[in-house]
Design a protein around this motif. Structure first.
Motif, mmCIF file in Angstrom:
data_model
loop_
_atom_site.group_PDB
_atom_site.id
_atom_site.type_symbol
_atom_site.label_atom_id
_atom_site.label_comp_id
_atom_site.label_asym_id
_atom_site.label_seq_id
_atom_site.Cartn_x
_atom_site.Cartn_y
_atom_site.Cartn_z
ATOM 1 N N ALA A 1 2.918 -1.641 -15.034
ATOM 2 C CA ALA A 1 1.797 -1.493 -14.103
ATOM 3 C C ALA A 1 0.743 -2.569 -14.345
ATOM 4 N N TRP B 1 3.970 0.138 -8.894
ATOM 5 C CA TRP B 1 3.731 -0.576 -7.641
ATOM 6 C C TRP B 1 2.465 -0.093 -6.950
ATOM 7 N N GLY B 2 1.990 1.108 -7.327
ATOM 8 C CA GLY B 2 0.768 1.618 -6.728
ATOM 9 C C GLY B 2 -0.446 0.779 -7.063
ATOM 10 N N VAL B 3 -0.382 0.031 -8.170
ATOM 11 C CA VAL B 3 -1.498 -0.851 -8.535
ATOM 12 C C VAL B 3 -1.503 -2.140 -7.721
ATOM 13 N N ALA C 1 0.806 -1.228 0.000
ATOM 14 C CA ALA C 1 0.000 0.000 0.000
ATOM 15 C C ALA C 1 0.833 1.270 0.000
ATOM 16 N N PHE D 1 5.478 4.657 -8.124
ATOM 17 C CA PHE D 1 4.117 5.039 -7.724
ATOM 18 C C PHE D 1 3.084 4.428 -8.672
ATOM 19 N N LEU E 1 1.533 3.271 -3.199
ATOM 20 C CA LEU E 1 0.446 4.113 -3.681
ATOM 21 C C LEU E 1 0.299 5.368 -2.826
#
Length: 421
Positions: A230, A358-360, A57, A355, A60
């Motif tokens: 992503a 790895w944010g996904v 988390a 971001f 993100l």
């Protein structure tokens, strides 16, 4: 061996050794913590998805401001703080288990806080390497570091599964805590003074975050790489969130056998690291960025075909070939980004890419948990492995498709904008 090899670079050896130890501990942890949740704490598919989401988390939530921070301060102190923090956090897992007070909420909280420290470390580490070894040796440096990661991917799960079966998954987590402590101590042995960061001219945090994102958006090939990565990470995280449940419940494997399967599948990543440089030279580094995912990703479709017994080998085969392609892709992809990005922007560009890519992953963890509860674990694997086969499409539509070598661009302290390829 050439005298200019990084093997003779004292400071790089400390970074390399520290990363080797910490990656080993990371893969032990990535095996024993889900095993702890699935077997000891009896987590449901949704709870396994939440645990996966908690562990990613921070990319993100704090990925972009971390890039600004890394460009404003020296990077090694950030890395040291992150390593020692991760060691302390993971130490609480066996302590809580020994006191018989460990809960899923505790495990999720530790996973989230460790992810915060990991964001800080990873962005700082990728931005620190060019200043430590110089841009001409980036490919060699990334290849050596990726080799260690891939070796850890082979050894770590097997050790983690074996320890979980012998002493319990909670006690096995102590290995991960110690690995981060050792990695931090090795970083302290680096002798070279890190250059002072360049002045940011009083530009605000939001403006600097936008500058990193703008670079990624304007550089067409980097944009395509980021979108493809992503999509791939989203699908892979769905797969990872259900992986332990698939192995322990659908394939009826013991913790030790789970470790063995993951270790064998990691051989593909190790082979990828050992051959990445030659593969990129043979195919062409720019061409390898799109060709490797195009050929390798569809092989993941054999994973959900696996059944208890000898058909378990299909799961190993699918995971191993995917790991090979991912490793080669990572080496050339990171080297490309480090080669074309000006030094003053590198932290923010690395953070912007992280971001997005790895944010996904927390979304993938949640999606995996929801799908696992709704349609079942095996059906979830069919959905995600089918999606993986399509993730190279943005690369095929990018200018990379017409290139063999990386573009020659002016970087570091020069103000010229990147080539729009």
């Amino acid at each position: 061996m050439r005298r200019d090899s990084l093997w003779f670079h004292h400071d790089f050896r400390q970074l390399w050794a520290g990363q080797t130890v910490s990656q080993f501990g990371t893969y032990v942890g990535q095996t024993v913590l889900p095993l702890l949740a699935a077997t000891t704490l009896h987590a449901s598919p949704l709870q396994m998805g939440l645990l996966t989401a908690a562990g990613t988390a921070a990319f993100l939530l704090i990925g972009l401001p971390t890039g600004v921070l890394v460009d404003r301060v020296r990077r090694r102190p950030v890395m040291l703080t992150a390593d020692f923090t991760r060691a302390a956090l993971l130490l609480t897992v066996p302590l809580a288990a020994w006191a018989d007070v460990l809960t899923l909420m505790h495990l999720m909280t530790v996973a989230f806080l460790v992810s915060v420290a990991t964001v800080l470390f990873d962005v700082a580490y990728q931005s620190y390497l060019p200043s430590l070894v110089g841009r001409p040796q980036l490919m060699e440096g990334n290849t050596r570091l990726q080799s260690s990661l891939s070796a850890a991917e082979v050894v770590g799960p097997g050790v983690g599964g074996g320890l979980a079966q012998l002493v319990g998954a909670a006690t096995a987590a102590l290995t991960t805590a110690v690995s981060y402590l050792v990695a931090g101590l090795l970083l302290l042995r680096i002798r070279r003074a890190e250059p002072r960061p360049r002045s940011q001219d009083g530009t605000g945090v939001r403006a600097q975050m936008r500058e990193g994102l703008r670079f990624v958006r304007r550089e067409k090939s980097l944009r395509a790489i980021t979108v493809s990565t992503a999509l791939s990470n989203l699908a892979i995280t769905v797969l990872l969130s259900m992986q332990i449940l698939f192995l322990t419940r659908d394939l009826a494997l013991t913790p030790g056998a789970v470790g063995a399967v993951l270790a064998l599948s990691g051989v593909g990543g190790l082979l990828g690291a050992l051959t990445a440089g030659r593969c990129a030279q043979w195919i062409g580094p720019a061409r390898a960025i799109w060709l490797i995912p195009l050929v390798i990703s569809p092989v993941a479709l054999v994973i959900p075909i696996a059944e208890p017994g000898w058909l378990t080998v299909l799961c190993v085969l699918g995971l191993a070939i995917r790991a090979y392609g991912t490793t080669v892709f990572n080496v050339v992809n990171v080297s490309y980004r480090q080669a074309i990005c000006p030094g003053r922007l590198l932290g923010r560009v690395n953070a912007s890419v992280r971001f997005i890519t790895w944010g996904v992953m927390p979304v993938g963890g949640l999606l995996g948990g929801v799908l696992g509860n709704w349609i079942g674990v095996r059906a979830t694997l069919w959905v995600t492995c089918s999606a993986l086969a399509l993730t190279s499409l943005p690369l095929l539509l990018s200018p990379l498709r017409t290139l063999r070598e990386f573009p020659v661009v002016r970087t570091e302290d020069e103000e010229e904008v990147p080539s729009r390829i």
